[in-house]
Design an enzyme around this catalytic site. Structure first.
Site, PDB file in Angstrom:
ATOM      1  N   GLU A 192       9.806 180.202 -33.333  1.00  0.00           N
ATOM      2  CA  GLU A 192       9.084 179.857 -34.529  1.00  0.00           C
ATOM      3  C   GLU A 192      10.063 180.716 -36.267  1.00  0.00           C
ATOM      4  O   GLU A 192      10.081 179.915 -37.295  1.00  0.00           O
ATOM      5  CB  GLU A 192       8.328 181.235 -34.160  1.00  0.00           C
ATOM      6  CG  GLU A 192       7.156 180.851 -33.153  1.00  0.00           C
ATOM      7  CD  GLU A 192       5.077 181.402 -34.009  1.00  0.00           C
ATOM      8  OE1 GLU A 192       4.807 180.844 -34.923  1.00  0.00           O
ATOM      9  OE2 GLU A 192       4.406 181.902 -32.692  1.00  0.00           O
ATOM     10  N   HIS A 242      10.650 177.680 -20.611  1.00  0.00           N
ATOM     11  CA  HIS A 242      11.472 178.960 -20.434  1.00  0.00           C
ATOM     12  C   HIS A 242      12.432 178.455 -18.543  1.00  0.00           C
ATOM     13  O   HIS A 242      11.706 179.182 -17.733  1.00  0.00           O
ATOM     14  CB  HIS A 242      10.954 180.362 -20.309  1.00  0.00           C
ATOM     15  CG  HIS A 242      12.220 181.752 -20.717  1.00  0.00           C
ATOM     16  ND1 HIS A 242      11.980 182.431 -20.801  1.00  0.00           N
ATOM     17  CD2 HIS A 242      13.419 180.991 -20.239  1.00  0.00           C
ATOM     18  CE1 HIS A 242      12.973 183.249 -21.457  1.00  0.00           C
ATOM     19  NE2 HIS A 242      13.752 182.204 -21.261  1.00  0.00           N
ATOM     20  N   THR A 272      10.145 185.673 -22.265  1.00  0.00           N
ATOM     21  CA  THR A 272       9.754 184.261 -22.984  1.00  0.00           C
ATOM     22  C   THR A 272       8.811 184.642 -23.997  1.00  0.00           C
ATOM     23  O   THR A 272       9.567 184.040 -25.337  1.00  0.00           O
ATOM     24  CB  THR A 272       8.450 183.445 -21.837  1.00  0.00           C
ATOM     25  OG1 THR A 272       9.481 183.393 -20.722  1.00  0.00           O
ATOM     26  CG2 THR A 272       7.544 182.369 -21.911  1.00  0.00           C
TER      27      THR A 272
END
Length: 127
Positions: A40, A66, A32
């Site tokens: 990002e 996730h 994750t």
């Protein structure tokens, strides 16, 4: 900066991107934290060409699920779309896929900052 800016990045899941390697778990599946880093990167790279000289963006918020595991060797694709611009605040819709389908989804918020000023503020914490 206008709503609708999109970007896509792809990576292959390697050993250094697994939960076991980054410390977020014990399994050899896509971590994750690695997915968050890809989100990002995809977002900031999408808007970088639209920033003024000396500006950058920093991540300030993530609301991401996730939803499925990805094994070693699979390709992961992240797609971001700028959905909101509020002054210096940018909000992105994010979707992450592996070769089998959706593995992550949510929103990501970034702020436009002046790079030197921001770095100086961070560095001042050491004194």
């Amino acid at each position: 900066m206008e709503i609708g800016i999109k970007n896509t990045l792809e990576i292959t899941v390697t050993g250094n991107l697994t939960a076991a390697a980054v410390g977020s778990g014990t399994l050899n599946v896509y971590a994750t934290p690695a997915m968050i880093a890809l989100i990002e990167e995809t977002a900031w790279k999408s808007v970088a060409p639209y920033l003024e000289e000396g500006q950058s963006t920093v991540g300030t918020r993530l609301d991401v699920s996730h939803v499925a595991p990805t094994p070693l060797g699979m390709t992961v694709r992240c797609e971001t779309e700028l959905t909101e611009v509020d002054g210096r605040r940018l909000v992105f819709a994010v979707n992450v896929y592996d070769e089998a389908g959706l593995i992550g989804k949510g929103t990501h918020e970034r702020f436009i900052i002046m790079s030197e000023k921001f770095q100086a503020k961070a560095d001042s914490k050491k004194s």
